[in-house]
Design a protein around this motif. Sequence first.
Motif, PDB file in Angstrom:
ATOM      1  N   GLU A   1       1.287   4.334  -4.931  1.00 17.69           N
ATOM      2  CA  GLU A   1       0.263   3.834  -4.230  1.00 17.69           C
ATOM      3  C   GLU A   1       0.354   4.439  -2.860  1.00 17.69           C
TER       4      GLU A   1
ATOM      5  N   SER B   1      -3.910   1.317   3.564  1.00 17.07           N
ATOM      6  CA  SER B   1      -4.636   0.476   2.202  1.00 17.07           C
ATOM      7  C   SER B   1      -4.692  -1.114   2.680  1.00 17.07           C
TER       8      SER B   1
ATOM      9  N   GLN C   1       6.092   3.185  -4.884  1.00 20.61           N
ATOM     10  CA  GLN C   1       6.197   3.211  -6.311  1.00 20.61           C
ATOM     11  C   GLN C   1       7.148   1.915  -6.759  1.00 20.61           C
TER      12      GLN C   1
END
Length: 123
Positions: free
Chosen positions: A46, A61, A39
């Motif tokens: 995230e 990701s 964060q």
Amino acid sequence: HLQLVESGGDSVQPGGSLRLACAASGFSLDDYTIGWFRQAPGKEREGISCISNSKGNTDDSESVKGRFPISRDNAKKTFYLQMNSLKPEDTAIYYCAAAWGPWVPLEGMYDFWGQGTQVTVSS
């Protein structure tokens, strides 16, 4: 009780590397998926990488794919996030978290969280 403790955060220059560690205690690693989240100031948390309980399946990701490999050492009950080619936009507090189940995606429910470790990327 279940506990996760992160370490390894630091200040580095762009292009540098860090390895974050997450030490787990109080539960059997065989039952949990472990994830790394971050964060940044003013931004939402995230999910960036997770690893399954025993087979070692991973998912990353797009923002860190190919740069931040995740790994686990079950004997040491420790998880790692190797952070390579760091960019200023990687600056954030990084958290490890545990989710009960053999494979829980980053958007799933993570029940237990560490306290976070600060990573700052700046020249």
